[in-house]
Design a protein around this motif. Sequence first.
Motif, PDB file in Angstrom:
ATOM      1  N   LEU A   1       0.838  -1.203   0.000  1.00 22.29           N
ATOM      2  CA  LEU A   1       0.000   0.000   0.000  1.00 22.29           C
ATOM      3  C   LEU A   1       0.868   1.246   0.000  1.00 22.29           C
ATOM      4  O   LEU A   1       0.548   2.241  -0.636  1.00 22.29           O
ATOM      5  CB  LEU A   1      -0.873   0.026   1.252  1.00 22.29           C
ATOM      6  CG  LEU A   1      -2.285  -0.486   1.124  1.00 22.29           C
ATOM      7  CD1 LEU A   1      -2.968  -0.405   2.478  1.00 22.29           C
ATOM      8  CD2 LEU A   1      -3.067   0.279   0.104  1.00 22.29           C
ATOM      9  N   ARG A   2       1.965   1.204   0.718  1.00 21.13           N
ATOM     10  CA  ARG A   2       2.875   2.335   0.829  1.00 21.13           C
ATOM     11  C   ARG A   2       3.495   2.682  -0.519  1.00 21.13           C
ATOM     12  O   ARG A   2       3.747   3.844  -0.799  1.00 21.13           O
ATOM     13  CB  ARG A   2       3.971   1.944   1.821  1.00 21.13           C
ATOM     14  CG  ARG A   2       4.917   3.004   2.178  1.00 21.13           C
ATOM     15  CD  ARG A   2       5.887   2.447   3.225  1.00 21.13           C
ATOM     16  NE  ARG A   2       7.134   3.144   3.161  1.00 21.13           N
ATOM     17  CZ  ARG A   2       8.168   2.786   2.398  1.00 21.13           C
ATOM     18  NH1 ARG A   2       8.102   1.703   1.681  1.00 21.13           N
ATOM     19  NH2 ARG A   2       9.265   3.492   2.388  1.00 21.13           N
ATOM     20  N   ASP A   3       3.718   1.700  -1.364  1.00 20.04           N
ATOM     21  CA  ASP A   3       4.374   1.918  -2.652  1.00 20.04           C
ATOM     22  C   ASP A   3       3.404   2.247  -3.779  1.00 20.04           C
ATOM     23  O   ASP A   3       3.818   2.371  -4.918  1.00 20.04           O
ATOM     24  CB  ASP A   3       5.176   0.669  -3.048  1.00 20.04           C
ATOM     25  CG  ASP A   3       6.328   0.435  -2.097  1.00 20.04           C
ATOM     26  OD1 ASP A   3       6.752   1.401  -1.441  1.00 20.04           O
ATOM     27  OD2 ASP A   3       6.792  -0.709  -2.005  1.00 20.04           O
ATOM     28  N   LYS A   4       2.107   2.373  -3.469  1.00 15.14           N
ATOM     29  CA  LYS A   4       1.103   2.609  -4.503  1.00 15.14           C
ATOM     30  C   LYS A   4       1.301   3.998  -5.119  1.00 15.14           C
ATOM     31  O   LYS A   4       1.462   4.979  -4.397  1.00 15.14           O
ATOM     32  CB  LYS A   4      -0.294   2.501  -3.903  1.00 15.14           C
ATOM     33  CG  LYS A   4      -1.405   2.531  -4.941  1.00 15.14           C
ATOM     34  CD  LYS A   4      -2.743   2.275  -4.313  1.00 15.14           C
ATOM     35  CE  LYS A   4      -3.166   3.458  -3.474  1.00 15.14           C
ATOM     36  NZ  LYS A   4      -4.561   3.405  -3.074  1.00 15.14           N
ATOM     37  N   PRO A   5       1.304   4.107  -6.441  1.00 12.54           N
ATOM     38  CA  PRO A   5       1.454   5.428  -7.060  1.00 12.54           C
ATOM     39  C   PRO A   5       0.204   6.279  -6.826  1.00 12.54           C
ATOM     40  O   PRO A   5      -0.890   5.757  -6.647  1.00 12.54           O
ATOM     41  CB  PRO A   5       1.617   5.111  -8.551  1.00 12.54           C
ATOM     42  CG  PRO A   5       1.018   3.769  -8.730  1.00 12.54           C
ATOM     43  CD  PRO A   5       1.190   3.042  -7.424  1.00 12.54           C
ATOM     44  N   PRO A   6       0.333   7.603  -6.818  1.00  9.44           N
ATOM     45  CA  PRO A   6      -0.831   8.464  -6.590  1.00  9.44           C
ATOM     46  C   PRO A   6      -1.809   8.392  -7.765  1.00  9.44           C
ATOM     47  O   PRO A   6      -1.412   8.170  -8.906  1.00  9.44           O
ATOM     48  CB  PRO A   6      -0.225   9.858  -6.458  1.00  9.44           C
ATOM     49  CG  PRO A   6       1.084   9.774  -7.133  1.00  9.44           C
ATOM     50  CD  PRO A   6       1.564   8.352  -6.986  1.00  9.44           C
ATOM     51  N   LYS A   7      -3.079   8.618  -7.466  1.00 11.74           N
ATOM     52  CA  LYS A   7      -4.094   8.646  -8.525  1.00 11.74           C
ATOM     53  C   LYS A   7      -3.921   9.910  -9.362  1.00 11.74           C
ATOM     54  O   LYS A   7      -3.303  10.884  -8.934  1.00 11.74           O
ATOM     55  CB  LYS A   7      -5.488   8.634  -7.910  1.00 11.74           C
ATOM     56  CG  LYS A   7      -5.826   7.360  -7.198  1.00 11.74           C
ATOM     57  CD  LYS A   7      -7.234   7.438  -6.657  1.00 11.74           C
ATOM     58  CE  LYS A   7      -7.586   6.185  -5.891  1.00 11.74           C
ATOM     59  NZ  LYS A   7      -8.896   6.260  -5.270  1.00 11.74           N
ATOM     60  N   ASP A   8      -4.493   9.899 -10.557  1.00  9.12           N
ATOM     61  CA  ASP A   8      -4.340  11.045 -11.453  1.00  9.12           C
ATOM     62  C   ASP A   8      -5.077  12.281 -10.952  1.00  9.12           C
ATOM     63  O   ASP A   8      -4.681  13.400 -11.253  1.00  9.12           O
ATOM     64  CB  ASP A   8      -4.846  10.692 -12.858  1.00  9.12           C
ATOM     65  CG  ASP A   8      -3.903   9.713 -13.547  1.00  9.12           C
ATOM     66  OD1 ASP A   8      -2.720   9.631 -13.133  1.00  9.12           O
ATOM     67  OD2 ASP A   8      -4.345   9.041 -14.481  1.00  9.12           O
ATOM     68  N   ASP A   9      -6.163  12.096 -10.178  1.00  4.52           N
ATOM     69  CA  ASP A   9      -6.932  13.258  -9.736  1.00  4.52           C
ATOM     70  C   ASP A   9      -6.379  13.877  -8.443  1.00  4.52           C
ATOM     71  O   ASP A   9      -6.878  14.900  -7.989  1.00  4.52           O
ATOM     72  CB  ASP A   9      -8.412  12.901  -9.563  1.00  4.52           C
ATOM     73  CG  ASP A   9      -8.614  11.774  -8.573  1.00  4.52           C
ATOM     74  OD1 ASP A   9      -7.628  11.123  -8.194  1.00  4.52           O
ATOM     75  OD2 ASP A   9      -9.772  11.544  -8.199  1.00  4.52           O
ATOM     76  N   GLU A  10      -5.351  13.275  -7.842  1.00  3.34           N
ATOM     77  CA  GLU A  10      -4.740  13.832  -6.643  1.00  3.34           C
ATOM     78  C   GLU A  10      -3.540  14.692  -7.028  1.00  3.34           C
ATOM     79  O   GLU A  10      -2.791  14.328  -7.930  1.00  3.34           O
ATOM     80  CB  GLU A  10      -4.284  12.719  -5.713  1.00  3.34           C
ATOM     81  CG  GLU A  10      -5.415  11.910  -5.124  1.00  3.34           C
ATOM     82  CD  GLU A  10      -4.908  10.814  -4.208  1.00  3.34           C
ATOM     83  OE1 GLU A  10      -3.680  10.660  -4.084  1.00  3.34           O
ATOM     84  OE2 GLU A  10      -5.738  10.093  -3.658  1.00  3.34           O
TER      85      GLU A  10
END
Length: 43
Positions: free
Chosen positions: A29-38
Amino acid sequence: MDPKYYGLIEMALSFGVVAVFTIHQLWTLRDKPPKDDEPRDRK
């Protein structure tokens, strides 16, 4: 080995497996890339 310790060893191994799985899930979860809308430059 004395059979009275089998339950203790089984409990420790079961706890170890659950702990490793939980740590792995939190680490991924920590390594998840940010979403495009954030915003990427969040402070």
